[in-house]
Design an enzyme around this catalytic site. Structure first.
Site, PDB file in Angstrom:
ATOM      1  N   GLU A 272      63.219  42.436  56.328  1.00 28.80           N
ATOM      2  CA  GLU A 272      62.685  43.000  55.085  1.00 28.80           C
ATOM      3  C   GLU A 272      63.754  43.069  54.000  1.00 28.80           C
ATOM      4  O   GLU A 272      64.392  44.110  53.807  1.00 28.80           O
ATOM      5  CB  GLU A 272      62.121  44.412  55.328  1.00 28.80           C
ATOM      6  CG  GLU A 272      60.836  44.441  56.116  1.00 28.80           C
ATOM      7  CD  GLU A 272      60.171  45.826  56.128  1.00 28.80           C
ATOM      8  OE1 GLU A 272      60.813  46.816  55.721  1.00 28.80           O
ATOM      9  OE2 GLU A 272      59.000  45.895  56.552  1.00 28.80           O
TER      10      GLU A 272
ATOM     11  N   GLU B  30      54.837  42.236  60.837  1.00 27.35           N
ATOM     12  CA  GLU B  30      54.859  43.693  61.041  1.00 27.35           C
ATOM     13  C   GLU B  30      53.727  44.322  60.253  1.00 27.35           C
ATOM     14  O   GLU B  30      53.536  43.997  59.077  1.00 27.35           O
ATOM     15  CB  GLU B  30      56.209  44.256  60.570  1.00 27.35           C
ATOM     16  CG  GLU B  30      56.517  45.643  61.097  1.00 27.35           C
ATOM     17  CD  GLU B  30      57.822  46.211  60.543  1.00 27.35           C
ATOM     18  OE1 GLU B  30      58.905  45.673  60.885  1.00 27.35           O
ATOM     19  OE2 GLU B  30      57.747  47.178  59.776  1.00 27.35           O
TER      20      GLU B  30
HETATM   21  C1  IDC Z   1      61.098  52.672  61.300  1.00 30.36           C
HETATM   22  C2  IDC Z   1      60.767  53.372  62.593  1.00 30.36           C
HETATM   23  C3  IDC Z   1      61.558  54.647  62.732  1.00 30.36           C
HETATM   24  C4  IDC Z   1      63.027  54.360  62.505  1.00 30.36           C
HETATM   25  C5  IDC Z   1      63.250  53.620  61.221  1.00 30.36           C
HETATM   26  C6  IDC Z   1      64.710  53.264  61.111  1.00 30.36           C
HETATM   27  O1  IDC Z   1      59.373  53.637  62.697  1.00 30.36           O
HETATM   28  O2  IDC Z   1      61.386  55.176  64.021  1.00 30.36           O
HETATM   29  O3  IDC Z   1      63.741  55.579  62.478  1.00 30.36           O
HETATM   30  O4  IDC Z   1      62.464  52.450  61.202  1.00 30.36           O
HETATM   31  O5  IDC Z   1      64.975  52.331  60.141  1.00 30.36           O
HETATM   32  C7  IDC Z   1      59.484  48.961  58.197  1.00 30.36           C
HETATM   33  C8  IDC Z   1      60.678  48.533  58.976  1.00 30.36           C
HETATM   34  C9  IDC Z   1      60.761  49.277  60.290  1.00 30.36           C
HETATM   35  C10 IDC Z   1      60.306  50.725  60.128  1.00 30.36           C
HETATM   36  C11 IDC Z   1      58.822  50.714  59.764  1.00 30.36           C
HETATM   37  C12 IDC Z   1      58.223  52.109  59.664  1.00 30.36           C
HETATM   38  O6  IDC Z   1      60.721  47.116  59.189  1.00 30.36           O
HETATM   39  O7  IDC Z   1      62.085  49.208  60.739  1.00 30.36           O
HETATM   40  O8  IDC Z   1      60.440  51.415  61.340  1.00 30.36           O
HETATM   41  N1  IDC Z   1      58.670  49.975  58.530  1.00 30.36           N
HETATM   42  O9  IDC Z   1      58.850  52.829  58.646  1.00 30.36           O
HETATM   43  N2  IDC Z   1      59.057  48.455  57.067  1.00 30.36           N
HETATM   44  C13 IDC Z   1      57.998  49.159  56.638  1.00 30.36           C
HETATM   45  C14 IDC Z   1      57.720  50.140  57.558  1.00 30.36           C
END
Ligand code: IDC
Length: 356
Positions: A155, A249
């Protein structure tokens, strides 16, 4: 005992898996195509960060059996964070773990999406040297497999991280992979957290004006349905009319991967992706406390991967992977091809037999 094992081996060999049916993937036009040049849709799950919920925790022989044979997933996305305790803290250890996960998923007939999960900092150029080192190791190890898909940046995000900045990075990392594994499909994250700019700088038009000049490239799109709604749905539809898009994702929740599920909104994305054969992996196959993690907290430590332990979102997404059943097109249209229907045999038999 020997006879039982032989039977298991014979049945395993006779069994069709997503990889045995589709073989080496390629991009044809805006579609992901199989070895017969027929468009296909792959559906599966993303891991959570493997530094937290990886091999031996939420990813085990049994949990991967469940994903492959009960959920009937076609693909596992392996999320290797670079920061936050990820790759940069232990390159050798994380490379070994990714190798292990690739091998385990491959044994179960699944595709593997190797996700270079850069997130913070949002500029993928920041991690270029590490990306070169990592993808060189992974490509060398797995170049003879047909089931590896590479995602070079999860991302891209933040100020100044526009499409040109991403393209500068992609133009350097893609040749590194291609020089080792030339026919692999390679995915590239788009600006604004993989939104073609809906949540960042610029727009879909920037990519259309200056697309990558390599074969077998796809662009990624992420959405969290409760937060992102119509604006994202519309851009996914427009982008996939003109470019090969892979949704690597998504969740039914807010962009935090938490909060209430909006299954009605998510279903609209699922329908669009089904209709256009856009492949997807959903966030995430872990027991993190957030609502978007498939399993209830404590499941991974317990080792019991029963559907009664799924959260609401986990049960829902399992259903979207399992149904409708895969109907991958074969090479022969007169067709005695049997669609993949999951494995009929007991999992312990397979595991035991493979040791001999
Ligand atoms: C989130 C996880 C969370 C963690 C965080 C850390 O749900 O547990 O603490 O990352 O960076 C993304 C990202 C993905 C995110 C997810 C939800 O690629 O890493 O996970 N998300 O926030 N992009 C949009 C949403």
């Amino acid at each position: 005992l020997f006879i039982l094992q032989s039977t298991a081996i014979t049945q395993l060999w006779a069994q069709q898996t997503p990889v045995s049916q589709n073989g080496q993937l390629k991009v044809c036009g805006t579609q992901l195509c199989n070895q017969y040049n027929k468009p296909i849709q792959l559906r599966g799950m993303s891991t959570h960060g493997i530094q937290w919920y990886g091999w031996g925790k939420c990813l085990t022989e049994n949990s991967l059996d469940v994903l492959a044979y009960d959920w009937e997933a076609d693909i596992l996305r392996v999320s290797l964070y670079v920061q936050e305790g990820g790759y940069e803290t232990d390159p050798v250890g994380f490379t070994n773990q990714v190798n292990r996960l690739i091998n385990e998923a491959s044994e179960r007939g699944m595709y593997v999406l190797v996700d270079w999960h850069q997130l913070n900092p949002g500029d993928p150029n920041y991690n270029l040297a590490n990306a070169k080192q990592f993808f060189t190791a992974i490509a060398n190890q797995h170049k003879d497999k047909v089931n590896i898909i590479y995602d070079v940046c999860n991302e891209p995000n933040g100020s100044g991280v526009n499409w040109n900045r991403i393209k500068t990075y992609a133009d350097q990392i893609i040749p590194v992979i291609k020089s080792i594994d030339n026919d692999a499909v390679i995915l590239v994250g788009t600006q604004g957290w993989a939104s073609f700019g809906v949540s960042g700088e610029g727009s879909l038009q920037d990519v259309l004006n200056n697309p990558l000049q390599f074969d077998n490239i796809m662009y990624t799109f992420h959405f969290y349905a409760k937060s992102h709604r119509e604006a994202y749905l519309s851009v996914l539809d427009q982008a996939s009319d003109q470019l090969p898009v892979f949704v690597t994702e998504f969740g039914s929740q807010e962009y935090t991967g938490d909060g209430p599920n909006d299954f009605a909104m998510t279903q609209r994305f699922i329908d669009l992706m089904r209709q256009k054969k856009i492949s997807w992996t959903s966030w995430n196959y872990s027991d993190d406390f957030r609502s978007g993690a498939a399993w209830q907290t404590g499941t991974c430590a317990s080792g019991f991967w029963d559907t009664s332990r799924l959260k609401e979102a986990g049960l829902w997404i399992r259903d979207k992977i399992k149904f409708p059943a895969d109907d991958f097109p074969g090479g022969d249209t007169s067709s005695d091809q049997t669609p993949y229907k999951g494995t009929p045999i007991s999992i312990p038999g397979i595991v035991e037999a493979e040791n001999y």
